[in-house]
Scaffold this motif. Structure first.
Motif, PDB file in Angstrom:
ATOM      1  N   GLU A 235       0.971  -0.834   0.397  1.00 22.89           N
ATOM      2  CA  GLU A 235      -0.115   0.407   0.066  1.00 22.89           C
ATOM      3  C   GLU A 235       0.428   1.347  -0.174  1.00 22.89           C
ATOM      4  O   GLU A 235       0.366   2.483  -0.096  1.00 22.89           O
ATOM      5  N   ALA A 265      -1.225  -1.143  -5.852  1.00 20.79           N
ATOM      6  CA  ALA A 265      -1.130  -0.075  -4.828  1.00 20.79           C
ATOM      7  C   ALA A 265      -2.429   1.045  -4.341  1.00 20.79           C
ATOM      8  O   ALA A 265      -3.225   1.067  -3.211  1.00 20.79           O
ATOM      9  N   LEU A 268      -5.360  -2.127  -3.654  1.00 22.23           N
ATOM     10  CA  LEU A 268      -5.485  -2.106  -1.974  1.00 22.23           C
ATOM     11  C   LEU A 268      -5.757  -1.212  -0.830  1.00 22.23           C
ATOM     12  O   LEU A 268      -6.725  -1.347  -0.345  1.00 22.23           O
ATOM     13  N   HIS A 269      -5.274   0.341  -1.844  1.00 25.74           N
ATOM     14  CA  HIS A 269      -6.255   1.039  -0.811  1.00 25.74           C
ATOM     15  C   HIS A 269      -7.345   1.753  -0.748  1.00 25.74           C
ATOM     16  O   HIS A 269      -7.804   1.755   0.631  1.00 25.74           O
ATOM     17  N   ARG A 272      -8.951  -1.214   1.491  1.00 27.83           N
ATOM     18  CA  ARG A 272      -8.626  -1.106   2.982  1.00 27.83           C
ATOM     19  C   ARG A 272      -9.731  -0.334   3.190  1.00 27.83           C
ATOM     20  O   ARG A 272     -10.463  -0.618   4.390  1.00 27.83           O
TER      21      ARG A 272
END
Length: 493
Positions: A235, A265, A268-269, A272
């Motif tokens: 991330e 990245a 995934l950010h 989350r």
């Protein structure tokens, strides 16, 4: 191997090679370094092997030519000596001179052939048994190569006879000699070729190794280090590789890797954030259901009152609360990536549109008008609650967008249409709002990505699309202006 390869150990290497950096590294506690027999060593060894193979291909014709040249020079000396000896006076032709001639030429017999007549000029007392006959001038390359390896393998102590035509082409010079000397010279020549080949191989291999290491190995190690760092914290956008200015395949790999890591990245950010949002929604949903349950208790108490207005409003209020409970449950089911299977029934689509009018609660002072153009006898086979949710999501989006318009002259209208087309029921929800932004069209029916208004989550359209697909239908945005126009296609049966 450079320091980077030697020190490439620990959790980062575990993360790249195993695929789960933190878990594996913490679990087994082992350190894995860059392999000692890596790409650099393989390149060096392969280069040496290939150069040696090429030297072997050069050695084969070279050794055959060395043998032919060696014998040719010996024949030329023998021819000169034979001519001098034959033209010498008789008092010089004695046994001692013949022996000296044979010793200088290092042969056992020396002779000339003229016009089919063989003349023996000199001969040792006990010549060896002739094991091979060669005519150098008549032998082709394959025969010369075979003869060279025959000498190397079997020439020790063997006597051979060699003939060649004289310079004036008037006869043939013939000599018999022991092949041991020729074999020794050929072995020395072979050793020199081998040593030279090794030197050339090492120099070539070293240059190729350094070149390939600079062009390939070091950049690959850099990619490996970057992937290890990125794997340890995917991330972190700072871990995304910064492509160099190379315009070859390595540069293309760096660009593709950088793009892939950037996308991963960002993904995934977002994931989350979605996970955090899902947790928050679950908590809110839990408390909201308790509040709605309390509201239902109050509505039950209102239902016992005799006031006509209360009796008219309470059923709608209770229906609204029931739908709120269903929506709350739907949010949780969406978090499980599934909807309940539709419980299809035969519905009056016009009546469903009228219920929509009541729940939108458009006051008489509102600038927004709602028109239900669905034929009163049009029937559709669908789940009542789920189809209501689809229409409510679409209508609520339109109302929210158009109610934000401040201009008095702007027409704000929401229309419902429906028709039978072949074996499908076509439902259309149209408004006169600003339409769907271009940036939202690519991800229109994806959760948290396809919101058509500022501050929206896009869940409404995502849920609507999922429900329509569960009914075996399709939903799409029509390319029509002004406003937004959604078309729902449902099977008749």
């Amino acid at each position: 191997m450079d320091d980077r390869a030697q020190n490439y150990k620990g959790s980062e290497a575990n993360g790249l090679l195993v695929g789960s950096a933190k878990g594996q590294s913490a679990g087994n506690g082992k350190e894995k370094g860059y392999p000692s027999f890596g790409l650099s060593t393989k390149l060096l060894l392969l280069t040496i092997v290939f150069v040696m193979l090429s030297e072997i291909l050069i050695f084969v014709p070279s050794i055959s030519k060395f043998r032919a040249d060696w014998i040719t020079r010996k024949l030329e000396l023998a021819e000169v000596a034979a001519l001098i000896y034959t033209n010498a006076s008789d008092d010089l032709k004695d046994k001692a001179i013949e022996q000296e001639l044979l010793n200088r030429l290092n042969v056992q017999t020396l002779g000339l052939r003229n016009h089919g007549e063989r003349r023996l000029l000199a001969m040792v007392d006990m010549p060896g048994k002739i094991m091979r006959d060669d005519n150098i001038q008549s032998m082709g390359p394959p025969e010369l190569i075979a003869a060279a390896f025959d000498t190397l393998l079997f020439g020790k102590g063997r006597t051979i006879r060699v003939v060649a035509q004289t310079k004036d082409n008037q006869g043939m010079v013939e000599m018999v000699f022991d092949e041991t000397g020729l074999r020794g010279d050929m072995i020395r020549f072979s050793i020199n070729i081998l040593l030279l080949s090794l030197v050339i191989s090492m120099m070539t291999a070293g240059l190729v190794y350094l070149s390939l290491r600079a062009l390939l190995v070091r950049p690959i190690l850099g990619l490996l280090d970057n992937m290890a760092r990125f794997t340890s914290n995917p991330e972190d956008t700072n871990a995304v590789i910064k492509p160099s200015e190379r315009r070859d395949e390595i540069g293309m790999i760096e660009m593709q890797l950088g793009e892939m890591e950037g996308i991963l990245a960002n993904t995934l950010h977002k994931q989350r954030r979605l996970a955090d949002l899902g947790l928050a929604v679950s908590k809110i949903n839990h408390d909201l259901r308790n509040i709605i349950a309390s509201a239902q208790l109050f509505s039950d108490r209102l239902s016992i009152l005799d006031d006509p207005t209360v009796q008219r409003v309470v059923p709608k209020l209770m229906g609204t609360l029931d739908r709120a409970v269903d929506y709350s449950r739907a949010v949780m089911s969406y978090g499980k990536a599934q909807e309940a299977p539709p419980d299809k029934r035969l519905l009056n689509l016009h009546q469903l549109g009228e219920e929509m009018r009541d729940l939108l609660d458009l006051s008489e002072t509102s600038r927004l008008t709602f028109s239900n153009h669905i034929p009163k006898d049009l029937e559709v086979y669908a789940d009542p609650s789920q189809l209501f949710r689809v229409l409510m999501n679409l209508c609520r989006n339109s109302v929210d967008v158009m109610q934000g318009r401040k201009e008095e002259a702007v027409i704000c209208r929401l229309d419902l249409f429906a028709r039978i087309e072949n074996d499908k029921t076509i439902i259309e929800v149209s408004d006169t709002g600003p339409g769907v932004p271009e940036v939202a069209r690519a991800h229109l029916f994806r959760p948290f990505q396809g919101s058509v208004r500022k501050g929206g989550t896009g869940l409404g359209l995502a849920i609507a699309a999922e429900i329509v697909r569960a009914h075996g239908g399709a939903i799409r945005l029509l390319d029509r202006s002004p406003g937004a126009h959604f078309e729902i296609s449902l099977p008749r049966e």
